[in-house]
Design a protein around this motif. Structure first.
Motif, PDB file in Angstrom:
ATOM      1  N   ARG A  60       0.846  -1.196   0.000  1.00  0.00           N
ATOM      2  CA  ARG A  60       0.000   0.000   0.000  1.00  0.00           C
ATOM      3  C   ARG A  60       0.878   1.241   0.000  1.00  0.00           C
ATOM      4  NH1 ARG A  60      -5.794  -0.339   2.539  1.00  0.00           N
ATOM      5  NH2 ARG A  60      -5.585   1.882   2.157  1.00  0.00           N
ATOM      6  N   VAL A  61       0.507   2.198  -0.827  1.00  0.00           N
ATOM      7  CA  VAL A  61       1.246   3.454  -0.901  1.00  0.00           C
ATOM      8  C   VAL A  61       1.285   4.102   0.483  1.00  0.00           C
ATOM      9  CG1 VAL A  61       1.259   5.782  -1.869  1.00  0.00           C
ATOM     10  CG2 VAL A  61       0.799   3.817  -3.354  1.00  0.00           C
ATOM     11  N   GLN A  62       0.201   4.020   1.212  1.00  0.00           N
ATOM     12  CA  GLN A  62       0.139   4.611   2.558  1.00  0.00           C
ATOM     13  C   GLN A  62       1.238   4.051   3.457  1.00  0.00           C
ATOM     14  OE1 GLN A  62      -1.770   7.145   3.288  1.00  0.00           O
ATOM     15  NE2 GLN A  62      -0.872   7.282   5.310  1.00  0.00           N
ATOM     16  N   ASN A  63       1.623   2.789   3.267  1.00  0.00           N
ATOM     17  CA  ASN A  63       2.692   2.198   4.073  1.00  0.00           C
ATOM     18  C   ASN A  63       4.061   2.756   3.692  1.00  0.00           C
ATOM     19  OD1 ASN A  63       0.732   0.673   5.313  1.00  0.00           O
ATOM     20  ND2 ASN A  63       1.189  -1.177   4.154  1.00  0.00           N
ATOM     21  N   SER A  91      -2.642   0.026  -8.526  1.00  0.00           N
ATOM     22  CA  SER A  91      -4.033  -0.416  -8.617  1.00  0.00           C
ATOM     23  C   SER A  91      -4.780   0.065  -7.381  1.00  0.00           C
ATOM     24  CB  SER A  91      -4.120  -1.942  -8.749  1.00  0.00           C
ATOM     25  OG  SER A  91      -3.506  -2.562  -7.637  1.00  0.00           O
ATOM     26  N   VAL A  92      -6.097   0.171  -7.528  1.00  0.00           N
ATOM     27  CA  VAL A  92      -6.947   0.628  -6.430  1.00  0.00           C
ATOM     28  C   VAL A  92      -7.219  -0.544  -5.507  1.00  0.00           C
ATOM     29  CG1 VAL A  92      -9.221   1.563  -5.856  1.00  0.00           C
ATOM     30  CG2 VAL A  92      -7.970   2.438  -7.828  1.00  0.00           C
ATOM     31  N   GLY A  99      -7.535   3.579  -0.904  1.00  0.00           N
ATOM     32  CA  GLY A  99      -6.186   3.007  -0.887  1.00  0.00           C
ATOM     33  C   GLY A  99      -5.674   2.689  -2.272  1.00  0.00           C
ATOM     34  N   VAL A 100      -4.361   2.756  -2.420  1.00  0.00           N
ATOM     35  CA  VAL A 100      -3.711   2.435  -3.689  1.00  0.00           C
ATOM     36  C   VAL A 100      -2.598   1.435  -3.408  1.00  0.00           C
ATOM     37  CG1 VAL A 100      -2.362   3.350  -5.625  1.00  0.00           C
ATOM     38  CG2 VAL A 100      -4.226   4.704  -4.653  1.00  0.00           C
ATOM     39  N   TRP A 101      -2.574   0.384  -4.221  1.00  0.00           N
ATOM     40  CA  TRP A 101      -1.512  -0.617  -4.151  1.00  0.00           C
ATOM     41  C   TRP A 101      -0.452  -0.278  -5.194  1.00  0.00           C
ATOM     42  CZ3 TRP A 101      -1.478  -4.050  -0.344  1.00  0.00           C
ATOM     43  CH2 TRP A 101      -2.679  -4.420   0.248  1.00  0.00           C
ATOM     44  N   VAL A 102       0.779  -0.611  -4.901  1.00  0.00           N
ATOM     45  CA  VAL A 102       1.859  -0.445  -5.868  1.00  0.00           C
ATOM     46  C   VAL A 102       2.720  -1.709  -5.806  1.00  0.00           C
ATOM     47  CG1 VAL A 102       3.380   0.787  -4.266  1.00  0.00           C
ATOM     48  CG2 VAL A 102       3.664   1.116  -6.699  1.00  0.00           C
ATOM     49  N   ALA A 103       3.200  -2.129  -6.971  1.00  0.00           N
ATOM     50  CA  ALA A 103       4.030  -3.334  -7.053  1.00  0.00           C
ATOM     51  C   ALA A 103       5.131  -3.121  -8.081  1.00  0.00           C
ATOM     52  CB  ALA A 103       3.177  -4.545  -7.457  1.00  0.00           C
ATOM     53  N   LEU A 104       6.275  -3.725  -7.840  1.00  0.00           N
ATOM     54  CA  LEU A 104       7.351  -3.707  -8.828  1.00  0.00           C
ATOM     55  C   LEU A 104       6.970  -4.567 -10.021  1.00  0.00           C
ATOM     56  CD1 LEU A 104      10.638  -4.215  -6.754  1.00  0.00           C
ATOM     57  CD2 LEU A 104       9.979  -2.193  -8.048  1.00  0.00           C
ATOM     58  N   THR A 105       7.322  -4.111 -11.190  1.00  0.00           N
ATOM     59  CA  THR A 105       7.202  -4.941 -12.386  1.00  0.00           C
ATOM     60  C   THR A 105       8.495  -5.755 -12.506  1.00  0.00           C
ATOM     61  OG1 THR A 105       8.222  -3.268 -13.784  1.00  0.00           O
ATOM     62  CG2 THR A 105       5.797  -3.191 -13.566  1.00  0.00           C
TER      63      THR A 105
END
Length: 129
Positions: A60-63, A91-92, A99-105
């Motif tokens: 989570r971006v918030q983290n 992604s939402v 909240g927004v999720w973020v992941a490495l490609t």
């Protein structure tokens, strides 16, 4: 000469910390510039690689906000730039639409692995280890 006051010693320590931080960030920026990254970009990639070690795992971006030394808006712009470069995906969060999720490609994970030794060498040069 009068002994330094506690306030003067504290101020001197603070300035030493600021100086070390500035030197280190500049050294990392110089080392990573040929790869299109800056120190803050690397920090986000590194945190994602550590927080979500398997490809496709999300954070989570918030983290991240509490762990990187950027405002939430600056972090959002940085993540948008990393996404544009194909290094992360966003992604939402379905449970919490705010909240927004973020992941490495895979590209982001590969670039992180490639530049990690450069960042560590810059740390060793500026911090003396």
């Amino acid at each position: 000469m009068a002994a330094k006051t506690a306030g003067a010693r504290l101020e001197e320590r603070w300035r030493h910390i600021l100086s070390a931080h500035a030197r280190t960030m500049c050294e990392i920026d110089r080392a990573l510039h040929p790869y299109g990254l800056g120190a803050s970009d690397f920090e986000v990639l590194d945190m994602l690689a550590t927080a979500a070690p398997e490809e496709g795992e999300q954070c989570r971006v918030q983290n991240l906000v509490g762990r990187v030394h950027l405002s939430q808006s600056a972090l959002s712009r940085l993540i948008a730039r990393l996404e544009k470069d194909g290094l992360v995906t966003r992604s939402v969060c379905m449970e919490d639409r705010r909240g927004v999720w973020v992941a490495l490609t895979a590209k982001g994970r590969d670039l992180h692995a490639e530049v990690l030794p450069l960042q560590r060498a810059a740390l060793a040069r500026t911090l003396g280890e």
